[in-house]
Design an enzyme around this catalytic site. Structure first.
Site, short mmCIF file in Angstrom:
data_model
loop_
_atom_site.label_atom_id
_atom_site.label_comp_id
_atom_site.label_asym_id
_atom_site.label_seq_id
_atom_site.Cartn_x
_atom_site.Cartn_y
_atom_site.Cartn_z
N GLU A 1 1.07 -1.17 0.05
CA GLU A 1 -0.10 -0.06 0.28
C GLU A 1 0.93 1.10 -0.13
OE1 GLU A 1 -1.69 2.83 0.50
OE2 GLU A 1 -1.93 2.49 2.70
N CYS B 1 -1.55 8.99 2.44
CA CYS B 1 -1.34 8.53 1.17
C CYS B 1 -2.58 8.87 0.41
CB CYS B 1 -1.43 6.91 1.26
SG CYS B 1 -2.43 6.04 2.10
P1 NDP Z 1 9.33 4.72 4.28
O1 NDP Z 1 8.67 4.11 3.05
O2 NDP Z 1 10.91 4.62 4.00
O3 NDP Z 1 9.10 3.97 5.60
C1 NDP Z 1 7.78 3.20 5.82
C2 NDP Z 1 8.17 1.85 6.46
O4 NDP Z 1 9.11 1.05 5.89
C3 NDP Z 1 9.00 2.04 7.78
O5 NDP Z 1 8.69 1.16 8.71
C4 NDP Z 1 10.39 1.86 7.25
O6 NDP Z 1 11.39 1.68 8.36
C5 NDP Z 1 10.38 0.65 6.34
N1 NDP Z 1 11.17 0.70 5.42
C6 NDP Z 1 11.73 1.42 4.89
N2 NDP Z 1 12.50 0.84 3.51
C7 NDP Z 1 12.64 -0.42 4.07
C8 NDP Z 1 13.29 -1.39 3.58
N3 NDP Z 1 14.37 -1.35 2.72
N4 NDP Z 1 13.26 -2.54 4.25
C9 NDP Z 1 12.42 -2.93 5.44
N5 NDP Z 1 11.50 -1.83 5.82
C10 NDP Z 1 11.69 -0.70 5.11
O7 NDP Z 1 8.82 6.15 4.55
P2 NDP Z 1 9.57 7.45 5.15
O8 NDP Z 1 9.22 7.37 6.67
O9 NDP Z 1 10.79 7.54 4.88
O10 NDP Z 1 8.76 8.50 4.31
C11 NDP Z 1 9.22 8.87 3.03
C12 NDP Z 1 8.16 9.03 2.14
O11 NDP Z 1 7.65 8.02 1.96
C13 NDP Z 1 7.00 10.10 2.69
O12 NDP Z 1 7.38 11.64 2.39
C14 NDP Z 1 5.83 9.72 1.80
O13 NDP Z 1 5.87 10.39 0.50
C15 NDP Z 1 5.94 8.37 1.72
N6 NDP Z 1 5.35 7.44 2.86
C16 NDP Z 1 4.01 7.07 2.44
C17 NDP Z 1 3.16 6.52 3.11
C18 NDP Z 1 1.83 5.95 2.82
O14 NDP Z 1 0.87 5.81 3.78
N7 NDP Z 1 1.48 5.65 1.60
C19 NDP Z 1 3.37 6.48 4.72
C20 NDP Z 1 4.83 6.83 4.90
C21 NDP Z 1 5.57 7.42 4.04
P3 NDP Z 1 12.23 2.72 9.05
O15 NDP Z 1 11.45 3.83 9.61
O16 NDP Z 1 13.05 1.96 9.96
O17 NDP Z 1 12.97 3.15 7.78
#
Ligand code: NDP
Length: 453
Positions: free
Chosen positions: A228, A262
């Site tokens: 998602e 989102c």
């Molecule tokens: P991320 O996608 O990096 O983080 C979301 C989750 O994924 C966190 O738990 C993160 O862990 C984890 N994660 C990220 N990369 C990996 C990986 N390679 N392997 C395993 N787990 C991973 O989002 P950010 O918080 O960095 O936000 C950046 C951008 O992402 C936002 O500005 C927005 O555009 C988008 N976003 C979209 C969301 C939605 O609801 N669709 C929600 C959040 C962000 P950790 O925190 O430890 O890095």
């Protein structure tokens, strides 16, 4: 490694936690495996009895959980409370419907008896984001657990207290240990867990880049996954729309959770003959929003969740400026905290970053179009396809337009909201699979055919 929870308003550290080593995760996942053996042997009715207690705990402690959410990621407190209530609602929904959704489906094949039965898969790993630290987890975990799976959670590293608190909700509700387990881990260990075949499925909510990495790993390990991801939802206003109502919904949809959603409306596409009226009404609504301390009951806009987001949002506004826009920041400046003022970008154009990437913050670009065809073309012109809003006084016209929009959800004369009763998810880079409703409940099950001859 330490996980630090920082208050985006006070900029002070709330809590720090030691993260788990890989070996600790191995030991916990072993326990999850044992928990699965017991949990999957229960009937759906038996499982949903536990959910009733989860809903009770959430409702009883909603003020406590709301305060933790607000302290960890800056959401205005009244919105945090609503988030916790929504988690209780998803429990109510599956308590009422899961048995019916998961019952065997009989099919006439000419054999003595043929049916389809839905069996749990095992341990499902949820990788969840910080923007709705409770709701995102419950939206994943409740249907997954109802179907007889057990969950392990890797939550975003900036909300470790919420992650632990969610686990406590399940324990306080009397759930057997390890049916839901939080692992305080970084992305590296998370990826090792998938690579080493320690889980049976993965659900991720987050950015496109995280989704792409996790999808690749899960694909290599032949594990089912749900992604998602982001969105750049269009909000289309036709000339026969109720402009005042549309403007109110526009402000709500774009600025809820300080624009970090989102399914927030992210591009406002307005027909030229109503653009002036819409701009006036929209700006009026934006100026009504109260910016400030997220613990204050009156606050509508709090800080953004992470310090680095302020700089990235500023870059997006500068890019629009360079390309000819005249952005207008609304509301007051705040002295402390990771604040970004709600910013309106009139006369935005398709070449601006703000109209292409997922903008996770309080920025609202408005694009003027000459007719419906141009509106649809622009609406479909990003790599995303999550949600969309259409505003028109003519419902037949709006429904026809809705069919032309490439997204997983269209709201007509209203805003897109996740609702346990409806499937939730996107197409294109917005993701794969669906959460919620009976569709989400069946993402992590073995759909088994049984034929008795
Ligand atoms: P991320 O996608 O990096 O983080 C979301 C989750 O994924 C966190 O738990 C993160 O862990 C984890 N994660 C990220 N990369 C990996 C990986 N390679 N392997 C395993 N787990 C991973 O989002 P950010 O918080 O960095 O936000 C950046 C951008 O992402 C936002 O500005 C927005 O555009 C988008 N976003 C979209 C969301 C939605 O609801 N669709 C929600 C959040 C962000 P950790 O925190 O430890 O890095």
């Amino acid at each position: 490694m330490k996980l630090k929870s920082v208050n985006p308003y006070t900029e002070e550290v709330n809590w720090t936690y030691d993260s788990f080593s890989f070996e600790e995760c191995e030991a916990y996942i072993k326990k999850s495996r044992a928990a699965f053996s017991m949990w999957s042997s229960l009937s759906v009715d038996e499982r949903t009895k536990y959910l009733a207690r989860v809903a009770e705990v959430l409702r009883k402690n909603s003020d406590i959980y709301a305060e933790i959410i607000t302290k960890e990621m800056g959401k205005p407190i009244k919105q945090s409370r609503a988030e916790v209530q929504k988690c209780a609602f998803i429990c109510d929904y599956y308590i009422k419907n899961a048995t019916e959704f998961l019952k065997d489906e009989f099919v006439d094949t000419g054999a003595e008896k043929s049916y389809v039965t839905f069996e749990p898969l095992g341990i499902i790993l949820g990788i969840m984001p910080w923007n709705f630290p409770f709701w995102q987890v419950f939206k994943f975990a409740i249907p997954t657990i109802c179907a007889g799976n057990v969950c392990v959670l890797k939550h975003a590293s900036n909300v470790p207290r919420s992650a632990l608190e969610v686990e406590r909700v399940f324990l306080e509700a009397g759930f057997p240990e390890n049916v839901f387990k939080t692992l305080l881990i970084d992305p590296k260990i998370t990826m090792e867990i998938i690579k080493k075949d320690m889980v049976d499925g993965v659900s991720l909510t987050g950015s496109v880049s995280a989704g792409s990495e996790i999808g690749e790993l899960a694909g290599k390990a032949i594990k089912p996954f749900v992604l998602e991801l982001g969105g750049s939802d269009p909000f289309i206003v036709l000339e026969d729309a109720d402009i005042e109502r549309a403007a109110q919904a526009a402000a709500k949809s774009r600025f809820l959770n300080t624009g970090q959603g989102c399914i927030a409306a992210k591009r406002f596409i307005v027909l030229e003959n109503v653009i002036e009226d819409f701009m006036k009404a929209f700006e009026l609504e934006i100026n009504k929003l109260k910016i400030g301390d997220p613990m204050d009951e009156e606050t509508d806009i709090g800080p953004v969740a992470k310090e680095e987001f302020v700089g990235s949002l500023e870059k997006i506004v500068q890019d629009a400026k360079k390309k000819g826009a005249e952005p207008r920041a609304c509301g007051k400046e705040c002295e402390k905290g990771f604040f970004f003022r709600p910013t309106l970008i009139p006369a935005a154009s398709a070449d601006m970053e703000v109209c292409n990437i997922e903008v996770f913050g309080p920025i609202a670009p408005v694009i003027t179009v000459k007719d419906e065809d141009e509106a649809v073309k622009i609406a479909n012109s990003t790599e995303f396809g999550l949600g969309a809003e259409v505003w028109s006084g003519n419902l037949e016209r709006a429904e026809k337009l809705a069919k032309r929009i490439r997204s997983g959800f269209v709201a007509i004369n209203g805003m897109v909201r996740s609702d346990p009763r409806l499937p939730f998810g996107g197409i294109k880079k917005s993701g794969i699979g669906r959460e919620l409703s009976h569709y989400g409940l069946k993402e992590f099950v073995n759909i088994k055919a049984v034929v008795v001859n």
